[in-house]
Design an enzyme around this catalytic site. Structure first.
Site, PDB file in Angstrom:
ATOM      1  N   ASP A  23       0.870  -1.159   0.000  1.00 13.73           N
ATOM      2  CA  ASP A  23       0.000   0.000   0.000  1.00 13.73           C
ATOM      3  C   ASP A  23       0.917   1.221   0.000  1.00 13.73           C
ATOM      4  OD1 ASP A  23      -2.425   1.606   0.459  1.00 13.73           O
ATOM      5  OD2 ASP A  23      -1.559   1.911   2.447  1.00 13.73           O
ATOM      6  N   ASP A  25      -0.209   5.116   0.837  1.00 14.84           N
ATOM      7  CA  ASP A  25      -0.493   6.140   1.846  1.00 14.84           C
ATOM      8  C   ASP A  25      -0.577   5.533   3.239  1.00 14.84           C
ATOM      9  OD1 ASP A  25      -0.824   8.345  -0.021  1.00 14.84           O
ATOM     10  OD2 ASP A  25      -2.633   7.303  -0.682  1.00 14.84           O
ATOM     11  N   GLU A 313      10.993   8.661  27.105  1.00 13.53           N
ATOM     12  CA  GLU A 313      11.718   8.518  28.367  1.00 13.53           C
ATOM     13  C   GLU A 313      13.183   8.177  28.097  1.00 13.53           C
ATOM     14  OE1 GLU A 313       9.711   5.775  30.926  1.00 13.53           O
ATOM     15  OE2 GLU A 313       7.818   6.873  30.883  1.00 13.53           O
TER      16      GLU A 313
END
Length: 389
Positions: A23, A25, A313
């Site tokens: 695919d 997009d 983090e």
């Protein structure tokens, strides 16, 4: 994020394939953020506020189908054709700014170098695909087939143009509708969800494997040559930069994990949270009054602690005698180690975190990672606008 199986277990139960169908997009190109930007503008014109609702219903659909979903979700007083024309006018000038998603170029280059046949099967009209892509051997657009995803038409047409049986094709998709379409075509499917969420599995339950990003894709599982580009256990990535004052940290990480993190305000890296996948990264940390240090960093929800918000983090790999709240911390992220994972025990989590730290320490001594330790960004104070946005 892979399925619950290990790569070895997956390889034992998945049939090998010979062709790849991508695919476009949301899978290879980050066009989703561009579409969101445009929809926000268009909905403002209609007196509405864009909040992203119904994204899963639009993903993978052809333009008029997606426009109809937006009209329904926001109660717009226009037709799908009218909305699509309004959106398309703004999209056309922005497609050229679409960025490739993490791991996309790496994977395509790998397949190309090994002569693996590839195709694009996108719901976008052919004219739009030409704007987004420079070249692709086989392209099937949404307006080339009778029925759009989740019908199998587009993938069956791709297999026909590749001159291969559907069962020998592996589809890589970001949208639930695309996953359903590929399975209906009799193909195996890797899902790489483009909309961040704590757990995308329910929407992608029919996929053979679910990954957080293309960086986690293991070609050998499917019978393709392995990727051998890790350096000291990490994959080089396009570096990204961020910084801001340390506002919290040293608590849970220091007490429970032995890995005190230095957390920045969310506003300092909100753009990175949207554009970078969950996982463990390595890089360099700079504190203006202390020096430059190696660091390993998690991006995600930290599933063991069930965080409510996606967070960054960083664990600076140095023993500090005191905390440094309020000091400006600058980070350069240069490598990717692994996807985010959950653990059944705290001991398992701690062991893996410290293993990530060992990988970071070793890898950052190697080129090209080591070169960034000298980057002036780490030791030059940030402009006020960068420190607060």
């Amino acid at each position: 994020m892979a399925a619950d199986d290990s790569d070895a277990q997956l390889s034992a139960k998945i049939a090998h394939v010979s062709h790849i169908v991508f695919d476009l997009d949301g899978t290879l190109l980050d066009t989703e953020s561009i579409a969101d930007e445009v929809l926000a503008i268009v909905l403002t014109r209609h007196g509405k506020v864009w909040d992203g609702r119904g994204a899963q219903n639009r993903m993978g659909k052809r333009p008029l189908e997606a426009a109809a979903a937006v009209i329904q979700d926001y109660g717009l007083a226009c037709t799908p054709l009218e909305l699509n024309l309004e959106v398309l006018e703004l999209l056309q000038e922005r497609w050229k700014n679409a960025r490739t998603l993490p791991g996309a170029v790496r994977l395509i280059k790998h397949f190309y170098s090994h002569g693996i046949p590839m195709a694009i099967a996108s719901s976008s009209p052919a004219r739009n695909i030409k704007i987004k892509l420079c070249h692709q051997e086989v392209v099937v657009a949404g307006d080339m087939v009778e029925n759009g995803k989740p019908a199998p038409d587009i993938f069956l047409e791709a297999a026909s143009r590749l001159n291969v049986e559907p069962i020998k094709c592996l589809v890589i998709e970001d949208a639930p509708a695309g996953v359903l379409a590929a399975k209906a075509a009799g193909m195996q499917v890797v899902a790489v969800p483009s909309i961040p969420s704590k757990d995308a599995r329910p929407q992608y339950s029919s996929a053979d494997v679910i990954y957080s990003s293309l960086l986690d894709f293991q070609p050998e599982v499917w019978g393709f040559p392995s990727l051998n580009d890790r350096i000291g256990g990490a994959i080089p990535i396009e570096p990204w930069y961020m910084g801001g004052p340390v506002i919290k940290g040293f608590g849970r990480g220091s007490k429970l994990l032995g890995t005190p993190t230095a957390n920045l305000p969310t506003s300092a890296f909100s753009n990175h949270l949207a554009s970078h996948v969950c996982g463990i990264y390595i890089g360099w940390a700079g504190l203006a009054n202390r020096g430059v240090y190696k660091m390993v960093m998690s991006v995600g929800w930290n599933p063991y602690f069930d965080n409510k918000e996606k967070a960054v983090e960083p664990w600076i790999l140095h023993d500090f005698s005191e905390d440094f709240y309020g000091e400006e911390l600058r980070l350069i992220v240069v490598g990717y180690v692994r996807p985010e994972a959950n653990f059944t025990t705290l001991e398992d989590l701690v062991e893996r975190i410290h293993e990530d730290g060992r990988v970071a320490k070793a890898a950052l001594d190697m080129n090209p990672f080591s070169d960034y330790a000298e980057d002036s960004y780490l030791t030059t104070p940030l402009p006020v606008s960068m420190s607060s946005n």
